[in-house]
Design a protein around this motif. Structure first.
Motif, PDB file in Angstrom:
ATOM      1  N   VAL A 229      40.883  13.164  25.639  1.00 46.27           N
ATOM      2  CA  VAL A 229      40.106  13.760  24.550  1.00 46.27           C
ATOM      3  C   VAL A 229      39.677  12.690  23.553  1.00 46.27           C
ATOM      4  N   SER A 230      40.581  11.784  23.224  1.00 47.17           N
ATOM      5  CA  SER A 230      40.226  10.702  22.303  1.00 47.17           C
ATOM      6  C   SER A 230      39.144   9.805  22.897  1.00 47.17           C
ATOM      7  N   ALA A 231      39.232   9.551  24.205  1.00 45.16           N
ATOM      8  CA  ALA A 231      38.211   8.735  24.861  1.00 45.16           C
ATOM      9  C   ALA A 231      36.857   9.433  24.840  1.00 45.16           C
ATOM     10  N   LEU A 232      36.858  10.760  25.013  1.00 45.21           N
ATOM     11  CA  LEU A 232      35.604  11.516  24.970  1.00 45.21           C
ATOM     12  C   LEU A 232      35.040  11.569  23.552  1.00 45.21           C
ATOM     13  N   ILE A 233      35.919  11.653  22.565  1.00 47.13           N
ATOM     14  CA  ILE A 233      35.453  11.619  21.181  1.00 47.13           C
ATOM     15  C   ILE A 233      34.785  10.277  20.891  1.00 47.13           C
ATOM     16  N   ALA A 234      35.363   9.211  21.412  1.00 45.85           N
ATOM     17  CA  ALA A 234      34.754   7.889  21.228  1.00 45.85           C
ATOM     18  C   ALA A 234      33.384   7.845  21.887  1.00 45.85           C
ATOM     19  N   ALA A 235      33.268   8.427  23.069  1.00 52.98           N
ATOM     20  CA  ALA A 235      31.972   8.480  23.742  1.00 52.98           C
ATOM     21  C   ALA A 235      30.995   9.334  22.935  1.00 52.98           C
ATOM     22  N   GLU A 236      31.519  10.406  22.350  1.00 51.07           N
ATOM     23  CA  GLU A 236      30.702  11.302  21.543  1.00 51.07           C
ATOM     24  C   GLU A 236      30.106  10.576  20.345  1.00 51.07           C
ATOM     25  N   SER A 237      30.894   9.694  19.736  1.00 44.96           N
ATOM     26  CA  SER A 237      30.456   9.052  18.501  1.00 44.96           C
ATOM     27  C   SER A 237      29.637   7.796  18.735  1.00 44.96           C
ATOM     28  N   GLU A 238      29.668   7.265  19.955  1.00 41.14           N
ATOM     29  CA  GLU A 238      28.970   5.997  20.201  1.00 41.14           C
ATOM     30  C   GLU A 238      27.481   6.110  19.927  1.00 41.14           C
ATOM     31  N   ALA A 239      26.851   7.183  20.397  1.00 44.20           N
ATOM     32  CA  ALA A 239      25.413   7.324  20.189  1.00 44.20           C
ATOM     33  C   ALA A 239      25.029   8.787  19.962  1.00 44.20           C
ATOM     34  N   GLY A 240      26.029   9.606  19.574  1.00 47.78           N
ATOM     35  CA  GLY A 240      25.762  11.015  19.358  1.00 47.78           C
ATOM     36  C   GLY A 240      25.293  11.729  20.605  1.00 47.78           C
ATOM     37  N   ARG A 241      25.767  11.273  21.778  1.00 50.31           N
ATOM     38  CA  ARG A 241      25.242  11.792  23.031  1.00 50.31           C
ATOM     39  C   ARG A 241      26.116  12.881  23.638  1.00 50.31           C
ATOM     40  N   LEU A 242      27.205  13.237  22.979  1.00 48.04           N
ATOM     41  CA  LEU A 242      28.079  14.290  23.502  1.00 48.04           C
ATOM     42  C   LEU A 242      28.360  15.277  22.383  1.00 48.04           C
ATOM     43  N   GLU A 243      27.858  16.490  22.537  1.00 54.79           N
ATOM     44  CA  GLU A 243      28.074  17.497  21.518  1.00 54.79           C
ATOM     45  C   GLU A 243      29.485  18.061  21.625  1.00 54.79           C
ATOM     46  N   ARG A 244      29.980  18.597  20.524  1.00 53.20           N
ATOM     47  CA  ARG A 244      31.353  19.110  20.492  1.00 53.20           C
ATOM     48  C   ARG A 244      31.564  20.223  21.518  1.00 53.20           C
ATOM     49  N   ASP A 245      30.602  21.129  21.651  1.00 46.14           N
ATOM     50  CA  ASP A 245      30.743  22.201  22.639  1.00 46.14           C
ATOM     51  C   ASP A 245      30.761  21.641  24.059  1.00 46.14           C
ATOM     52  N   GLU A 246      30.012  20.573  24.303  1.00 48.19           N
ATOM     53  CA  GLU A 246      30.010  19.938  25.621  1.00 48.19           C
ATOM     54  C   GLU A 246      31.371  19.315  25.909  1.00 48.19           C
ATOM     55  N   LEU A 247      31.952  18.669  24.911  1.00 49.83           N
ATOM     56  CA  LEU A 247      33.271  18.048  25.075  1.00 49.83           C
ATOM     57  C   LEU A 247      34.308  19.103  25.438  1.00 49.83           C
ATOM     58  N   ILE A 248      34.295  20.212  24.713  1.00 47.85           N
ATOM     59  CA  ILE A 248      35.275  21.270  24.971  1.00 47.85           C
ATOM     60  C   ILE A 248      35.107  21.833  26.387  1.00 47.85           C
ATOM     61  N   SER A 249      33.869  22.044  26.809  1.00 50.76           N
ATOM     62  CA  SER A 249      33.635  22.562  28.161  1.00 50.76           C
ATOM     63  C   SER A 249      34.105  21.591  29.232  1.00 50.76           C
ATOM     64  N   LEU A 250      33.937  20.285  28.996  1.00 49.76           N
ATOM     65  CA  LEU A 250      34.404  19.297  29.961  1.00 49.76           C
ATOM     66  C   LEU A 250      35.916  19.380  30.141  1.00 49.76           C
ATOM     67  N   VAL A 251      36.634  19.523  29.045  1.00 48.29           N
ATOM     68  CA  VAL A 251      38.099  19.590  29.134  1.00 48.29           C
ATOM     69  C   VAL A 251      38.535  20.879  29.819  1.00 48.29           C
TER      70      VAL A 251
END
Length: 428
Positions: A229-251
């Motif tokens: 989850v922390s790694a995905l949050i880092a990916a999310e913040s790198e260029a704003g390319r992962l929305e929070r709802d997308e992150l939750i669905s991936l997990v």
């Protein structure tokens, strides 16, 4: 598998039509005789019960999985997203998660999300989980190795992968029971004959799971850890390319797809190995004696009796298959993965469990993990869990044997045992 080789009584193949009830116990307890008969008849026919063209041939299944003229959905937008606007209101929470699931997406959205998840998985270095998986396996075995009998599904196959995933996503192991309950209720949506009660339970689970993960993500945004989850949050913040709802669905997908399949495969693999041992007199631990032998044996269990028997694909444009079968855009095909893994055109003695089959590098690739852009992203973790789970179980319980005849669940395409009663024997 059962030694009952009779075809289900309603099995019929005529004029390109397959008649077969997937909820007939004569089929879901042992689908392989029906698969063999289907393959002998050409391995392709319209199957009304699943509303699709059923395909069993290894060559066709493998090629369709990789053919970009087929997709998981027929997208009606440039983002490759599904349209769930017509779904009933009582399933709103469930389809809110599905709308961002990799299994329901096509490029370019699928490409973006899969790339981010792959990056997070690579950074985690799955092999680093091996000591944790072995420790979890040993702790579970401690609880039953001196018992007279044990249900290995409940005591071993089910808890092991969910505890691994809890560690992977960075939540306390005490949350495992809740994760398991949510997963079971959501995955029940994909079984034949679901009821309104099944749907309500799945929607409630989706709502609770999403809420739980939002709290986890918020906490890890403030205090990142060494977890997915922390790694995905880092990916999310790198260029704003992962929305929070997308992150939750991936997990959610990682738990639901990864856990359920691994539970079934541990049970199926243990059953296969014990039946092979009883028939041959061979020591189960011997086929896991080296890393190469264990890897080959795991691959053969995945070929011989995999957890997932059906992948659906849709034609994205008019397609003509071999034999002159024509599909229009939107037509569905049912890829029978387990049948393809028993195709005599691909494997010698396909109905025989041969633990060393995949020591031969020329052996055909199995279809158990799918293929193409939707190839199972968790395959390396699943293979590692299987190898460690089997190795530790047979090392710790060398006298392990079946106590009762294994019985499979009424869930055909997600093929797994209701329970696996075994006598562990005594540890040495």
């Amino acid at each position: 598998m059962s030694d009952d080789l009779a075809l289900p009584p309603d099995f019929r193949l005529a004029a390109g039509e397959l008649t077969l009830d997937p909820r007939d116990p004569a089929f879901f307890q042992n689908p392989y005789p029906a698969y063999a008969a289907f393959l002998r008849a050409g391995g392709m026919a319209r199957w009304e019960a699943v509303g699709a063209l059923a395909v069993a041939r290894h060559d066709l299944v493998s090629s369709i999985l990789r053919d970009r003229r087929f997709g998981r959905i027929v997208p009606d937008n440039v983002e490759g997203r599904p349209d769930f606007s017509g779904k009933p209101a009582h399933l709103a929470a469930f389809y809110a998660l599905e709308a961002n699931s990799l299994l329901e997406l096509e490029p370019p959205t699928h490409t973006r999300l899969r790339g981010l998840l792959t990056k997070a998985f690579v950074s985690r270095q799955i092999e680093r989980l091996a000591p944790k998986i072995a420790a979890i396996a040993d702790r579970l075995i401690d609880g039953f190795e001196t018992s007279d009998t044990v249900d290995l599904v409940t005591a071993y196959a089910a808890p092991l992968p969910v505890l691994v995933i809890a560690d992977l996503i960075g939540v306390p192991r005490e949350a495992a029971d809740r994760l398991l309950d949510w997963s079971h209720r959501m995955v029940a949506m994909y079984t034949p004959g679901r009821t309104p009660q099944t749907e309500m339970a799945a929607n409630d689970a989706a709502k609770d799971f999403a809420s739980f993960l939002r709290d986890v993500v918020q906490a890890k945004s403030k205090r990142p850890g060494d977890d997915l989850v922390s790694a995905l949050i880092a990916a999310e913040s790198e260029a704003g390319r992962l929305e929070r709802d997308e992150l939750i669905s991936l997990v959610v997908l990682l738990l639901n797809a990864g856990h359920e399949a691994t539970v079934h495969q541990i049970g199926n693999a243990v059953t296969t190995i014990l039946e092979w041992s009883a028939a041959t007199g061979a020591d189960p631990a011997s086929l896991l004696a080296s890393d190469a032998a264990a890897e080959a044996a795991v691959e053969e269990t995945l070929r011989f009796d995999p957890p997932l028997h059906l992948f659906e694909r849709y034609a994205l444009e008019p397609v003509e298959l071999s034999g002159g079968v024509r599909l229009a855009r939107g037509d569905k095909v049912a890829l029978l993965l387990a049948a393809a893994n028993r195709d005599p055109a691909a494997y010698d003695d396909p109905d025989v469990f041969l633990p060393g089959r995949f020591l031969d590098r020329s052996a055909k690739t199995i279809t158990a993990f799918g293929g193409g852009i939707h190839f199972c992203i968790g395959a390396p973790l699943a293979r590692l869990e299987l190898q460690i789970a089997l190795t530790r179980l047979f090392a710790r319980c060398p006298g392990l044997r079946l106590a009762t005849r294994p019985r499979y669940r009424d869930s055909w395409h997600f093929h797994g045992l209701k329970r696996l009663d075994a006598a562990p024997g005594r540890s040495t």
